[in-house]
Scaffold this motif. Structure first.
Motif, PDB file in Angstrom:
ATOM      1  N   ALA A 255       0.821  -1.208   0.000  1.00  0.00           N
ATOM      2  CA  ALA A 255       0.000   0.000   0.000  1.00  0.00           C
ATOM      3  C   ALA A 255       0.857   1.260   0.000  1.00  0.00           C
ATOM      4  CB  ALA A 255      -0.935  -0.003   1.207  1.00  0.00           C
ATOM      5  N   CYS A 258       1.868   1.802  -3.516  1.00  0.00           N
ATOM      6  CA  CYS A 258       0.683   2.146  -4.295  1.00  0.00           C
ATOM      7  C   CYS A 258       0.314   3.610  -4.095  1.00  0.00           C
ATOM      8  CB  CYS A 258      -0.477   1.241  -3.880  1.00  0.00           C
ATOM      9  SG  CYS A 258      -2.022   1.582  -4.723  1.00  0.00           S
ATOM     10  N   ARG A 259       0.366   4.083  -2.848  1.00  0.00           N
ATOM     11  CA  ARG A 259      -0.009   5.465  -2.570  1.00  0.00           C
ATOM     12  C   ARG A 259       1.012   6.438  -3.124  1.00  0.00           C
ATOM     13  NH1 ARG A 259      -2.114   3.852   3.484  1.00  0.00           N
ATOM     14  NH2 ARG A 259      -4.233   3.328   2.860  1.00  0.00           N
ATOM     15  N   SER A 278      -8.848  -0.378  -7.533  1.00  0.00           N
ATOM     16  CA  SER A 278      -8.630  -0.538  -6.095  1.00  0.00           C
ATOM     17  C   SER A 278      -9.672  -1.453  -5.475  1.00  0.00           C
ATOM     18  CB  SER A 278      -8.653   0.829  -5.406  1.00  0.00           C
ATOM     19  OG  SER A 278      -9.963   1.355  -5.337  1.00  0.00           O
ATOM     20  N   SER A 282      -8.343  -5.566  -4.458  1.00  0.00           N
ATOM     21  CA  SER A 282      -8.220  -5.688  -3.006  1.00  0.00           C
ATOM     22  C   SER A 282      -8.781  -7.008  -2.493  1.00  0.00           C
ATOM     23  CB  SER A 282      -8.909  -4.509  -2.316  1.00  0.00           C
ATOM     24  OG  SER A 282     -10.295  -4.494  -2.619  1.00  0.00           O
ATOM     25  N   TRP A 307      -2.126  -3.685  -2.109  1.00  0.00           N
ATOM     26  CA  TRP A 307      -1.956  -2.689  -3.172  1.00  0.00           C
ATOM     27  C   TRP A 307      -3.312  -2.132  -3.599  1.00  0.00           C
ATOM     28  CZ3 TRP A 307      -3.477  -1.598  -8.086  1.00  0.00           C
ATOM     29  CH2 TRP A 307      -2.686  -0.715  -8.823  1.00  0.00           C
ATOM     30  N   ILE A 311      -4.910   2.283  -1.964  1.00  0.00           N
ATOM     31  CA  ILE A 311      -5.209   3.555  -2.615  1.00  0.00           C
ATOM     32  C   ILE A 311      -6.626   4.026  -2.318  1.00  0.00           C
ATOM     33  CG2 ILE A 311      -6.165   2.734  -4.811  1.00  0.00           C
ATOM     34  CD1 ILE A 311      -4.285   4.768  -6.179  1.00  0.00           C
TER      35      ILE A 311
END
Length: 414
Positions: A255, A258-259, A278, A282, A307, A311
């Motif tokens: 994560a 991803c961010r 997203s 997930s 991941w 987001i």
């Protein structure tokens, strides 16, 4: 600047305190000899009171200020660690879960509200919320690893007692959080009933808030599955607590990356496509968990799931901030957390049903089917109401009741 750094520090410490107990509580319950159904109920009870208190606490943040609410939540976190340490049976464990849920609600709602009000322009706020989400993910990554190592060395109860020390850090860090309460002279004091009415009005009339609540519930389901039920599955496969913490933590590590890619992804693909990605990336990996038994395949599934879910939180926070005025934001964040707590409460209850009929492994597949329908529902909601090509913020805010065109001048939202 100092306030922004302070909020990021508190976010990191809070996520460690909030996530460290999620894999350890079900493992402690299993250690105490509780059945799978009872463990599911113990996990669910943590979100029971927060489900009803999210909107009143949002009103409390608006009227009392983020700092005071944060301090109250810090005191409850300190007490939670003591109760976990004294948990030798199901009664004390349930009491600790209840106190933990209320404390987390107070802290997280005040921190999120402070983060969304710190910046005024859309670009500055989106950038800061991206950093906010990254620090949140770092805490979520460190927590299960720290908890797993501590549990292997000292046992579950002492590992959970670490919450008291983290609560002290939160209490000290509260001084850096700005007081953001609304002007009581210009805004009348709202009763609890009025806060529910205001929250209901925002939810009914604001399609953007409805979307953020619906879309934000899916990663909460996934996080609950990955952090609470996946450890039980891994423990039955004879993984050590440290290995369990590493597999769960890899989801949060993914994560973080991803961010960091959130901005370029939105520019390249658009908000709508990124939101769709997203949602489905997930929960689909969690549905495939029963197919694998090795460390690395399960670690990869956890990373892909993290991941996808990573987001969602900063994106829904950014959209919610754009869809609401500044004086509505505490209640609106309360609405978002109400949906999150509903998911956090329902996930363990559904787990008890799935576990009873299909076993631990089959429950992952059942959750995958359920969340697939939920994700399709979110897509249908966006398509039906036409919330804007790519979910552009400026385009959406114009359709929100109470926001005028002149407030959008200069690329700013209230």
């Amino acid at each position: 600047m100092a306030q922004g750094i302070g909020i990021l520090f508190i976010t990191l410490v809070f996520q460690i305190s909030a996530q460290i107990n999620r894999p350890l509580v079900p493992l402690l319950g299993e250690h105490l000899g509780l059945s799978g159904v009872t463990i599911g109920l113990v996990i669910a009870i943590q979100a029971f009171l927060p489900f009803f208190l999210s909107i009143p606490v949002g009103q409390m943040v608006d009227t009392c200020g983020c700092r005071r609410v944060l301090r109250l939540g810090s005191y409850l976190t300190i007490g939670t660690g003591v109760l976990y340490f004294c948990s030798h049976g199901v009664f004390m464990l349930i009491l600790a879960q209840i106190l933990s849920g209320v404390g987390q609600l107070l802290i997280w709602l005040s921190v999120q509200t402070a983060a969304t009000q710190l910046k005024t322009s859309v670009s500055a706020r989106d950038s800061y919320i991206g950093f906010f989400g990254s620090f949140s993910a770092v805490g979520q990554f460190l927590a299960p690893i720290m908890g797993g190592v501590a549990a292997d060395i000292w046992g579950y109860r002492i590992a959970l007692f670490m919450l008291s020390g983290l609560g002290i850090f939160l209490l000290l860090g509260a001084a850096a959080v700005p007081e953001t309460r609304i002007d009581r002279l210009s805004s009348p004091r709202r009763s609890t009933i009025r806060s529910y009415r205001e929250g209901g009005s925002i939810l009914i009339n604001n399609k953007g808030v409805q979307l953020t609540v619906l879309a934000g519930c899916i990663p909460v389901f996934v996080t609950q599955i990955r952090s609470s039920f996946l450890p039980l599955y891994l423990h039955n496969l004879s993984f050590s607590n440290t290995s369990i913490g590493m597999i769960v933590g890899l989801g949060s590590l993914a994560a973080i990356f991803c961010r960091a890619m959130m901005g370029p992804m939105i520019i390249w693909l658009g908000r709508r496509t990124v939101l769709y990605m997203s949602l489905f990336t997930s929960f689909l990996p969690m549905a495939a968990v029963p197919l694998f038994h090795g460390f690395w395949p399960l670690a990869c599934l956890s990373a892909i799931s993290g991941w996808g879910g990573g987001i969602n939180e900063p994106m829904t926070m950014s959209l919610l901030a754009a869809y609401t005025t500044k004086c509505q934001r505490g209640v609106a964040m309360g609405l978002r957390l109400t949906g999150n707590r509903a998911s956090q409460f329902l996930a363990p209850l559904l787990y008890t049903v799935f576990y009873r009929y299909h076993g631990l492994a089959g429950s992952f597949i059942d959750f995958g089917i359920l969340l697939t329908f939920w994700g399709v529902g979110c897509i249908s909601f966006i398509a039906y109401y036409g919330l804007g090509s790519g979910l552009g913020i400026r385009e959406n805010v114009r359709g929100v009741k109470g926001l005028s065109e002149d407030r959008l001048s200069g690329g700013q939202v209230p």
